[in-house]
Design an enzyme around this catalytic site. Structure first.
Site, PDB file in Angstrom:
ATOM      1  N   HIS A  16       0.896  -1.296  -0.191  1.00 48.53           N
ATOM      2  CA  HIS A  16       0.131  -0.036  -0.077  1.00 48.53           C
ATOM      3  C   HIS A  16       0.936   1.115  -0.037  1.00 48.53           C
ATOM      4  O   HIS A  16       0.494   2.381  -0.566  1.00 48.53           O
ATOM      5  CB  HIS A  16      -0.905  -0.027   1.325  1.00 48.53           C
ATOM      6  CG  HIS A  16      -0.529  -0.355   2.545  1.00 48.53           C
ATOM      7  ND1 HIS A  16       0.135  -1.612   2.608  1.00 48.53           N
ATOM      8  CD2 HIS A  16      -0.051   0.492   3.503  1.00 48.53           C
ATOM      9  CE1 HIS A  16       0.817  -1.392   3.990  1.00 48.53           C
ATOM     10  NE2 HIS A  16       0.684  -0.224   4.306  1.00 48.53           N
ATOM     11  N   CYS A  74       7.841  -0.193  -1.295  1.00 48.19           N
ATOM     12  CA  CYS A  74       6.957   0.020  -0.200  1.00 48.19           C
ATOM     13  C   CYS A  74       7.042   1.051   0.121  1.00 48.19           C
ATOM     14  O   CYS A  74       7.701   2.106  -0.358  1.00 48.19           O
ATOM     15  CB  CYS A  74       7.288  -1.221   0.947  1.00 48.19           C
ATOM     16  SG  CYS A  74       9.140  -1.179   1.446  1.00 48.19           S
ATOM     17  N   GLY A  75       6.679   1.374   1.488  1.00 43.59           N
ATOM     18  CA  GLY A  75       6.692   2.946   1.984  1.00 43.59           C
ATOM     19  C   GLY A  75       7.954   3.483   2.134  1.00 43.59           C
ATOM     20  O   GLY A  75       8.199   4.437   1.450  1.00 43.59           O
ATOM     21  N   GLY A  77      10.954   1.232   1.038  1.00 43.89           N
ATOM     22  CA  GLY A  77      11.872   0.528   0.140  1.00 43.89           C
ATOM     23  C   GLY A  77      12.425  -0.504   1.025  1.00 43.89           C
ATOM     24  O   GLY A  77      12.964  -1.395   0.329  1.00 43.89           O
ATOM     25  N   GLY A  79      11.765  -2.709   3.581  1.00 43.52           N
ATOM     26  CA  GLY A  79      11.036  -3.944   4.085  1.00 43.52           C
ATOM     27  C   GLY A  79      11.010  -4.967   2.775  1.00 43.52           C
ATOM     28  O   GLY A  79      11.421  -6.137   2.824  1.00 43.52           O
ATOM     29  N   HIS A 107      28.296  -2.630 -11.014  1.00 33.20           N
ATOM     30  CA  HIS A 107      29.180  -3.519  -9.987  1.00 33.20           C
ATOM     31  C   HIS A 107      28.377  -4.526  -9.668  1.00 33.20           C
ATOM     32  O   HIS A 107      28.821  -5.720  -9.045  1.00 33.20           O
ATOM     33  CB  HIS A 107      29.442  -2.698  -8.908  1.00 33.20           C
ATOM     34  CG  HIS A 107      30.573  -1.603  -9.174  1.00 33.20           C
ATOM     35  ND1 HIS A 107      31.430  -0.934  -8.186  1.00 33.20           N
ATOM     36  CD2 HIS A 107      30.709  -0.976 -10.426  1.00 33.20           C
ATOM     37  CE1 HIS A 107      32.105   0.032  -9.027  1.00 33.20           C
ATOM     38  NE2 HIS A 107      31.858  -0.294 -10.506  1.00 33.20           N
ATOM     39  N   ARG A 141      35.693  -8.103 -13.090  1.00 36.97           N
ATOM     40  CA  ARG A 141      36.095  -8.230 -11.509  1.00 36.97           C
ATOM     41  C   ARG A 141      34.838  -8.702 -10.745  1.00 36.97           C
ATOM     42  O   ARG A 141      34.967  -9.203  -9.643  1.00 36.97           O
ATOM     43  CB  ARG A 141      36.859  -7.398 -10.858  1.00 36.97           C
ATOM     44  CG  ARG A 141      36.275  -5.924 -10.872  1.00 36.97           C
ATOM     45  CD  ARG A 141      37.430  -4.967 -10.303  1.00 36.97           C
ATOM     46  NE  ARG A 141      36.830  -3.676  -9.947  1.00 36.97           N
ATOM     47  CZ  ARG A 141      36.486  -2.658 -10.699  1.00 36.97           C
ATOM     48  NH1 ARG A 141      36.567  -2.841 -12.308  1.00 36.97           N
ATOM     49  NH2 ARG A 141      36.039  -1.483 -10.258  1.00 36.97           N
TER      50      ARG A 141
HETATM   51  C1  RB5 Z   1       3.712  -0.098   5.615  1.00 37.40           C
HETATM   52  O1  RB5 Z   1       3.378   0.880   6.449  1.00 37.40           O
HETATM   53  C2  RB5 Z   1       5.079   0.094   5.619  1.00 37.40           C
HETATM   54  O2  RB5 Z   1       5.842  -0.395   6.919  1.00 37.40           O
HETATM   55  C3  RB5 Z   1       6.052  -0.571   4.484  1.00 37.40           C
HETATM   56  O3  RB5 Z   1       5.567  -0.064   3.383  1.00 37.40           O
HETATM   57  C4  RB5 Z   1       7.499  -0.368   4.392  1.00 37.40           C
HETATM   58  O4  RB5 Z   1       7.919   0.924   4.423  1.00 37.40           O
HETATM   59  C5  RB5 Z   1       8.149  -1.399   5.169  1.00 37.40           C
HETATM   60  O5  RB5 Z   1       9.501  -1.488   5.189  1.00 37.40           O
END
Ligand code: RB5
Length: 152
Positions: A16, A74-75, A77, A79, A107, A141
C-alpha cells in the site's frame, strides 16, 4: 519491412505504501520509444497489505523469467528489499539517487530496483528507474564477487 523496436518487460510489485508511486511510474515512465511491457503483480490499491507477500510474487516472476527486470516499492523500500534479498537469484538494490542506481547495475548486476514510495519524489523516481534500466553490468572483476552470494 521495418523491425519492431524490442520491448522491455518490467515486473513491478508493491504494498500500500508503494501503490501511488507504482501507478505514477506505470503512467509516466518512457524510454526513448522502447515499448514497455509492465507485469503488474499488485497490490492494486492502497488498502493495507503485507509487503513480503508481494516480494514473493516478484521473486517468483524473476525465477520464471530471469530476463526481466523488477521494481519493488513499499513505503520506505526497506522491507520489500529485505524480503526480496532472501532469494539467491535476486539482487535487489534500494536506491534513492541515480548514482546508486548506476552502480547497482555496473558493479552488482542488480535485477530489482527497490524504491521508497513515501520517501522519494516522483520525478527522482523516474530518473532513478531510467538509470537503472539503461545501465549495463560491467562484469569483469565484479562477476566473481556476485557469484559468492547469488545464483545468476
Ligand atoms: C507499511 O506501513 C510500511 O511499513 C511498509 O510499506 C514499508 O515501509 C516497510 O519497510
Amino acid at each position: 519491412m521495418p523491425m519492431e523496436p524490442k520491448s522491455l518487460k518490467i515486473a513491478i510489485a508493491n504494498d500500500h505504501g508503494g501503490f501511488a508511486l507504482k501507478r505514477f511510474l506505470m503512467e509516466k515512465f518512457a524510454l526513448d520509444g522502447t515499448p514497455i511491457e509492465w507485469l503488474d503483480l499488485g497490490a492494486y490499491s492502497d488498502q493495507s497489505v503485507d509487503y513480503p507477500d508481494y516480494a514473493e510474487k516478484l521473486a517468483q516472476a524473476l525465477k520464471d523469467d530471469p530476463s526481466i527486470m523488477g521494481v519493488a516499492i513499499c513505503g520506505s523500500g526497506v522491507g520489500i528489499s529485505m524480503a526480496l534479498n532472501r532469494h539467491a537469484h535476486i539482487r535487489c538494490a534500494l536506491c534513492s539517487d541515480e548514482t546508486t542506481a548506476r552502480l547497482s547495475r555496473q558493479h552488482n548486476n542488480a535485477n530489482v530496483l527497490a524504491l521508497g514510495g513515501r520517501l522519494i519524489g516522483d520525478q527522482v523516481a523516474l530518473s532513478v528507474l531510467k538509470t537503472f534500466l539503461t545501465t549495463d553490468f560491467e562484469a569483469g572483476r565484479h562477476t566473481a564477487r556476485i557469484e559468492k552470494f547469488s545464483t545468476c
